[in-house]
Design a protein around this motif. Structure first.
Motif, PDB file in Angstrom:
ATOM      1  N   PRO A  15       0.575  -1.317  -0.029  1.00 50.10           N
ATOM      2  CA  PRO A  15       0.079   0.017   0.032  1.00 50.10           C
ATOM      3  C   PRO A  15       0.825   1.214  -0.032  1.00 50.10           C
ATOM      4  N   THR A  16       0.149   2.297  -0.927  1.00 50.25           N
ATOM      5  CA  THR A  16       1.075   3.536  -0.815  1.00 50.25           C
ATOM      6  C   THR A  16       0.675   4.369   0.640  1.00 50.25           C
ATOM      7  N   GLU A  17       1.780   5.274   0.909  1.00 47.80           N
ATOM      8  CA  GLU A  17       1.504   6.001   1.963  1.00 47.80           C
ATOM      9  C   GLU A  17       0.385   6.992   1.845  1.00 47.80           C
ATOM     10  N   ALA A  18       0.131   7.322   0.478  1.00 48.15           N
ATOM     11  CA  ALA A  18      -1.259   8.167   0.215  1.00 48.15           C
ATOM     12  C   ALA A  18      -2.411   7.512   0.552  1.00 48.15           C
ATOM     13  N   SER A  19      -2.253   6.159  -0.131  1.00 41.40           N
ATOM     14  CA  SER A  19      -3.662   5.431   0.225  1.00 41.40           C
ATOM     15  C   SER A  19      -4.019   5.176   1.628  1.00 41.40           C
ATOM     16  N   ARG A  20      -3.085   5.123   2.402  1.00 41.05           N
ATOM     17  CA  ARG A  20      -3.549   5.036   4.064  1.00 41.05           C
ATOM     18  C   ARG A  20      -3.925   6.233   4.608  1.00 41.05           C
ATOM     19  N   LEU A  58      -1.437  13.733   4.117  1.00 39.56           N
ATOM     20  CA  LEU A  58      -1.616  13.319   2.502  1.00 39.56           C
ATOM     21  C   LEU A  58      -0.779  14.273   1.892  1.00 39.56           C
ATOM     22  N   ALA A  59      -0.839  15.572   2.002  1.00 37.96           N
ATOM     23  CA  ALA A  59      -0.197  16.454   1.120  1.00 37.96           C
ATOM     24  C   ALA A  59       1.217  16.383   1.532  1.00 37.96           C
ATOM     25  N   TRP A  60       1.608  16.144   2.806  1.00 37.89           N
ATOM     26  CA  TRP A  60       3.084  16.228   3.013  1.00 37.89           C
ATOM     27  C   TRP A  60       3.846  14.954   2.618  1.00 37.89           C
ATOM     28  N   ALA A  61       2.920  14.002   2.515  1.00 36.11           N
ATOM     29  CA  ALA A  61       3.487  12.757   2.007  1.00 36.11           C
ATOM     30  C   ALA A  61       3.560  12.622   0.374  1.00 36.11           C
ATOM     31  N   VAL A  74       0.675  24.138  -0.418  1.00 34.69           N
ATOM     32  CA  VAL A  74      -0.610  23.595  -0.010  1.00 34.69           C
ATOM     33  C   VAL A  74      -0.422  23.034   1.323  1.00 34.69           C
ATOM     34  N   VAL A  75       0.537  22.635   1.703  1.00 42.34           N
ATOM     35  CA  VAL A  75       0.784  22.129   3.311  1.00 42.34           C
ATOM     36  C   VAL A  75       0.524  23.259   4.199  1.00 42.34           C
ATOM     37  N   ALA A  76       0.712  24.540   3.853  1.00 41.31           N
ATOM     38  CA  ALA A  76       0.699  26.023   4.582  1.00 41.31           C
ATOM     39  C   ALA A  76      -0.961  26.138   4.469  1.00 41.31           C
ATOM     40  N   GLY A  77      -1.503  25.882   3.519  1.00 40.85           N
ATOM     41  CA  GLY A  77      -2.924  26.071   3.318  1.00 40.85           C
ATOM     42  C   GLY A  77      -3.738  25.345   4.354  1.00 40.85           C
ATOM     43  N   MET A  78      -3.283  23.854   4.368  1.00 40.16           N
ATOM     44  CA  MET A  78      -3.949  22.979   5.269  1.00 40.16           C
ATOM     45  C   MET A  78      -3.930  23.439   6.537  1.00 40.16           C
ATOM     46  N   ALA A  79      -2.681  23.954   6.873  1.00 38.35           N
ATOM     47  CA  ALA A  79      -2.322  24.173   8.312  1.00 38.35           C
ATOM     48  C   ALA A  79      -3.353  25.443   8.583  1.00 38.35           C
ATOM     49  N   LEU A  80      -3.661  26.187   7.870  1.00 37.42           N
ATOM     50  CA  LEU A  80      -4.292  27.394   8.115  1.00 37.42           C
ATOM     51  C   LEU A  80      -5.780  26.898   8.283  1.00 37.42           C
ATOM     52  N   GLY A  81      -6.112  25.867   7.470  1.00 39.40           N
ATOM     53  CA  GLY A  81      -7.621  25.354   7.376  1.00 39.40           C
ATOM     54  C   GLY A  81      -7.660  24.683   8.803  1.00 39.40           C
ATOM     55  N   LEU A  82      -6.562  24.106   9.296  1.00 39.54           N
ATOM     56  CA  LEU A  82      -6.784  23.451  10.570  1.00 39.54           C
ATOM     57  C   LEU A  82      -7.042  24.545  11.620  1.00 39.54           C
ATOM     58  N   VAL A  83      -6.331  25.550  11.510  1.00 36.11           N
ATOM     59  CA  VAL A  83      -6.772  26.680  12.367  1.00 36.11           C
ATOM     60  C   VAL A  83      -8.144  27.389  12.409  1.00 36.11           C
ATOM     61  N   GLY A  84      -8.443  27.314  11.125  1.00 34.42           N
ATOM     62  CA  GLY A  84      -9.854  27.538  10.866  1.00 34.42           C
ATOM     63  C   GLY A  84     -11.084  26.728  11.416  1.00 34.42           C
ATOM     64  N   SER A 223      -3.862  16.521  -5.140  1.00 32.50           N
ATOM     65  CA  SER A 223      -3.066  17.230  -6.153  1.00 32.50           C
ATOM     66  C   SER A 223      -1.787  17.095  -5.891  1.00 32.50           C
ATOM     67  N   VAL A 224      -1.167  17.125  -4.763  1.00 33.44           N
ATOM     68  CA  VAL A 224       0.260  17.296  -4.497  1.00 33.44           C
ATOM     69  C   VAL A 224       1.027  15.790  -4.885  1.00 33.44           C
ATOM     70  N   GLY A 225       0.059  14.767  -4.968  1.00 29.78           N
ATOM     71  CA  GLY A 225       0.806  13.374  -5.548  1.00 29.78           C
ATOM     72  C   GLY A 225       0.995  12.623  -4.377  1.00 29.78           C
ATOM     73  N   GLY A 226       1.684  11.508  -4.623  1.00 31.18           N
ATOM     74  CA  GLY A 226       2.315  10.754  -3.349  1.00 31.18           C
ATOM     75  C   GLY A 226       1.981   9.268  -3.639  1.00 31.18           C
ATOM     76  N   ARG A 227       2.965   8.565  -4.593  1.00 29.48           N
ATOM     77  CA  ARG A 227       2.601   7.214  -4.606  1.00 29.48           C
ATOM     78  C   ARG A 227       3.964   6.470  -4.085  1.00 29.48           C
ATOM     79  N   ARG A 228       4.455   7.010  -2.998  1.00 26.67           N
ATOM     80  CA  ARG A 228       5.634   6.195  -2.603  1.00 26.67           C
ATOM     81  C   ARG A 228       5.034   5.094  -1.581  1.00 26.67           C
ATOM     82  N   ALA A 229       5.661   3.820  -1.761  1.00 28.96           N
ATOM     83  CA  ALA A 229       5.169   2.494  -1.099  1.00 28.96           C
ATOM     84  C   ALA A 229       5.843   2.639   0.055  1.00 28.96           C
ATOM     85  N   ILE A 230       5.055   2.015   1.172  1.00 26.40           N
ATOM     86  CA  ILE A 230       5.591   1.862   2.650  1.00 26.40           C
ATOM     87  C   ILE A 230       5.846   0.476   2.598  1.00 26.40           C
ATOM     88  N   ALA A 231       7.195   0.409   3.257  1.00 29.00           N
ATOM     89  CA  ALA A 231       7.789  -0.956   3.381  1.00 29.00           C
ATOM     90  C   ALA A 231       7.210  -1.789   4.289  1.00 29.00           C
TER      91      ALA A 231
END
Length: 231
Positions: A15-20, A58-61, A74-84, A223-231
């Motif tokens: 499984p990819t990190e993104a899928s989790r 997910l964006a960070w990954a 995008v990560v900064a926007g998500m963090a501000l959304g968390l504050v909101g 939209s950031v992507g993220g197809r890295r597999a988890i070992a």
């Protein structure tokens, strides 16, 4: 004679990190939405910030196919959304604080969307966005009172952000970002119309607002992507 068995790479089977993180967003978002709908406030207070945090993770990954600048904004926007999220969730009327945090978050998203190639003058996204904003202010604009200018400023920024997100549909992650911003506009339109005009009965309003909100944030994070597999 047994037919040959096609073997896949072990990396492709993991499984990819993104899928989790996608699974976490669905589970936590459903929990937070149902808790809000049925009045389980403590559970909602826990699950709501966790859901947005999962979108941020997910964006960070991600990062496949997009620039580090895009990912960081995008990560900064998500963090501000968390504050909101926290500002709008806790007792007391912190609507303006939450609105300001989300406005800054959309400025981060806007900077991400225009950062590669500048502004795109694609006209078609302006039609549904203009119609949605016109309908909102035509129906409940006079009920916003002293908040008219902050709400109008926010509506302008989120519309510009949604425009540019959809104008870059051909870029990596463009379709996910465009869909996410249209969902964000829908969520905020329903939230504002419900706050100022009480257009939906409870708990339908909570389900629509939160469901479209986390679908929006999930799409933008994707939209950031993220197809890295988890070992």
């Amino acid at each position: 004679m047994r037919p040959p068995v096609l073997e896949t790479s072990p990396a492709l089977r993991r499984p990819t990190e993104a899928s989790r993180w996608h699974i976490a967003i669905v589970v936590l978002g459903t929990t937070a939405t149902l808790a809000s709908a049925i009045g389980w406030t403590p559970l909602h207070w826990i699950a709501k910030p966790l859901t947005t945090s999962a979108c941020l993770a997910l964006a960070w990954a991600g990062g496949d196919g997009v620039s580090a600048r895009y990912r960081g904004l995008v990560v900064a926007g998500m963090a501000l959304g968390l504050v909101g999220d926290v500002a709008l969730m806790l007792p007391g009327d912190a609507f303006v604080t939450g609105l300001g945090a989300f406005l800054l978050g959309h400025l981060c998203y806007l900077a991400a969307f225009v950062g590669n190639g500048g502004w795109r003058m694609t006209p078609w996204p302006l039609l549904p966005l203009g119609a949605a904003c016109g309908a909102f202010f035509g129906v409940v604009g006079d009920r916003t009172g002293a908040l008219f200018m902050p709400v109008a400023a926010y509506a302008t920024i989120i519309s510009l952000t949604a425009w540019q997100a959809n104008a870059r549909a051909a870029q990596p992650g463009g379709r996910a970002a465009g869909a996410g911003m249209f969902l964000f506009v829908l969520s905020d339109l329903v939230l504002a119309a419900d706050r100022f005009g009480d257009v939906l009965p409870s708990p339908v309003d909570r389900v629509v607002i939160l469901g479209t909100y986390w679908a929006a944030q999930g799409c933008i994070a994707t939209s950031v992507g993220g197809r890295r597999a988890i070992a």
